[in-house]
Design an enzyme around this catalytic site. Structure first.
Site, mmCIF file in Angstrom:
data_model
loop_
_atom_site.group_PDB
_atom_site.id
_atom_site.type_symbol
_atom_site.label_atom_id
_atom_site.label_comp_id
_atom_site.label_asym_id
_atom_site.label_seq_id
_atom_site.Cartn_x
_atom_site.Cartn_y
_atom_site.Cartn_z
ATOM 1 N N SER A 150 0.847 -1.195 0.000
ATOM 2 C CA SER A 150 0.000 0.000 0.000
ATOM 3 C C SER A 150 0.877 1.236 0.000
ATOM 4 C CB SER A 150 -0.881 0.009 1.235
ATOM 5 O OG SER A 150 -0.098 0.348 2.360
ATOM 6 N N LYS A 151 0.254 2.373 -0.227
ATOM 7 C CA LYS A 151 0.974 3.652 -0.281
ATOM 8 C C LYS A 151 1.834 3.836 0.952
ATOM 9 C CE LYS A 151 0.083 7.193 -3.298
ATOM 10 N NZ LYS A 151 -1.034 6.949 -4.196
ATOM 11 N N ARG A 152 1.243 3.555 2.092
ATOM 12 C CA ARG A 152 1.925 3.799 3.350
ATOM 13 C C ARG A 152 3.177 2.924 3.488
ATOM 14 N NH1 ARG A 152 0.949 1.995 8.150
ATOM 15 N NH2 ARG A 152 -0.636 0.607 7.360
ATOM 16 N N VAL A 203 5.231 4.245 -2.657
ATOM 17 C CA VAL A 203 5.486 5.675 -2.809
ATOM 18 C C VAL A 203 6.733 5.812 -3.675
ATOM 19 C CG1 VAL A 203 4.428 6.362 -0.641
ATOM 20 C CG2 VAL A 203 6.799 5.668 -0.661
#
Ligand code: GLU
Length: 485
Positions: free
Chosen positions: A244-246, A250
């Site tokens: 995920s992004k977290r 990123v």
């Protein structure tokens, strides 16, 4: 292996995220291991979703990781003539047909199929058109897309990671290769480019396996040699779900800005799905190149473990020579407004004493600013929890005054001499040294943890240490009456 040529082909519709960066690392290591070429191709045919800015972020990320490419960047958006030429060849190959269905018609039929619980794939309506109908449509200027005519049978290949893979052609759609506006689709452009760039091995995420079957059919339709394929298992987050992004999806450059070293990142990404097989974890670029092989890429999905990444970064930080550490950490001190650019030279000796003291505890380059701010500024707050504990004893102020008096005369103001003086004082007062040491640390750093006390006392120097002790004494005295009421 003869003439290894591999590529990374990011689409600039997003950042260079961890998944693509890992794929880039594997391609890079594979190329270098075999003395081959590593090519950078920017898949920007989707002009609406691509941007110059994203291209720059991708190039920055690649450069930061040291993934130096040998050829490129090659922009697909500038190769329309080539795709047109190959489109013509495909149109004439006998393995394709023109499709005049409009997006609206397709959508209607797709919905109808779904409502009848039939899995939708293009229904070959236009394959059934007669030559006259086709000519008439063309004359009428109806937009036409070129579709691949998927033959009967099965398609298979030997994946260098996953082994034998096979699919029924009946499950593969007659995909569009050229859109009605003449632009190539991803699968078509990828095949044309991989052939044109003489790519020997296509190494990419296993979310592309279904594309690979289509691409193999295209190579065959165009009578072109099929490259080798290696599909990498997808990276999962700590929760075992797609990253995920977290947790990692990123931009790789965000890791740079957070304080990770590029050598850590390269090492860490290399281990996301591959291992040298001998238990080594910390490996230099050269060691990775030397040891890398697709045969040791595992089938299991690797998990992105941020804590491991931080641990590894701490290891790399501690291995940096002091000068190098200064060069890497300085921008982070600057960002935290703790130093001025010109001080890098004028205070070099001081920094070279400070940073090695701090590095034992640091995991990120930004930790130097956070954990060692007191080396660079006089005004800092006392850690509230620490103050509750270490400044509670009513004797603290007088103890600190006694320490200051003892240290005033110490010559030289070295760690050995200050320690000796402090232990003498404690003994004389009939106290444990700790009763002095903890409040001193809080008084001169604002913190309860950090480098060995006498090391940092020596580096801070007499003037600052005495000033900070007296500041703490004042603080404690000003607090006392309030505490009484
Ligand atoms: N542009 C594609 C992607 O970013 C490349 C896939 C491939 O390597 O062929 O996923």
């Amino acid at each position: 292996m003869s003439a290894v040529r591999v590529r990374i082909a990011p689409s600039p519709s997003g950042f260079l995220h961890v998944g693509t960066a890992r794929t880039a690392v594997y391609n890079f290591l594979f190329a270098r291991h075999h003395g081959g070429k590593f090519i950078l191709r920017i898949e920007d045919t989707d002009t609406a979703r691509s941007s110059e800015e994203m291209v720059q972020v991708i190039l920055d990320g690649m450069k930061w990781l040291g993934l130096n490419w040998d050829e490129g960047p090659i922009f697909q958006s500038r190769r329309n003539e080539l795709y047109k030429e190959w489109g013509k060849k495909l149109a004439e190959s006998g393995h394709s047909y023109w499709c005049f269905c409009t997006p609206e018609e397709l959508e209607e039929r797709r919905k109808a199929a779904i409502s009848q619980k039939i899995a939708w794939k293009y229904d070959r309506k236009c394959l059934k058109l007669s030559q006259e109908e086709i000519e008439a449509n063309k004359k009428a200027g109806k937009p036409a897309a070129l579709r691949l005519k998927v033959p009967e049978g099965k398609t298979g290949f030997t994946d260098l990671v996953g082994g034998e893979l096979e699919r029924e052609n009946a499950d593969i759609e007659d995909m569009v290769c050229l859109r009605s506006d003449g632009r190539p689709t991803y699968n078509f452009a990828a095949v044309v480019d991989d052939y044109d760039m003489k790519i020997s091995h296509v190494i990419r995420g296993n979310d592309h396996i279904s594309n690979t079957f289509k691409q193999i059919l295209l190579y065959r339709a165009l009578n072109l040699p099929v490259p080798e394929f290696a599909h990498l298992p997808l990276i999962l987050g700590a929760d075992k779900k797609k990253v995920s992004k977290r947790q990692g999806a990123v931009a790789v450059t965000d890791y740079r800005d957070t304080g990770f070293l590029p050598e850590t990142m390269l090492n860490f990404l290399a281990l996301l799905g591959w291992s040298p097989g001998d238990g080594r974890e910390i490996m230099s670029r050269e060691e990775l190149i030397q040891a890398f092989s697709l045969a040791r890429v595992g089938a299991a999905n690797p998990v992105f473990d941020l804590q491991k990444l931080e641990w590894m970064n701490g290891e790399y930080i501690r291995r940096l020579p002091d000068e190098e550490l200064l060069a890497r950490a300085f921008p982070f001190l600057e960002k935290a407004s703790l130093v001025k650019p010109e001080e890098k030279k004028s205070k070099r000796d001081y920094f070279l004493r400070v940073l090695p003291l701090l590095k034992e505890r640091c995991r990120l380059l930004s930790d130097f600013a956070e954990m060692g701010d007191y080396f660079f500024k006089e005004e800092f707050d006392y850690d509230p929890k620490g103050a509750e504990k270490q400044f509670a004893d009513p004797q603290t102020a007088s103890r600190l005054e006694k320490v200051a008096a003892a240290w005033k005369a110490v010559e030289p103001f070295s760690k050995e001499k200050t320690e000796e003086a402090l232990r003498l004082l404690a003994e004389k007062e009939g106290e444990k040294a700790a009763a002095f040491i903890h409040p001193i640390r809080l008084a001169i750093t604002g913190k309860t943890m950090g480098p060995a006390l006498f090391d940092l006392v020596e580096v801070l120097g007499r003037k600052r240490v005495l000033a900070r002790l007296s500041r703490a004494v004042e603080y404690l005295k000003s607090r006392t009456p309030a505490a009484k009421t």
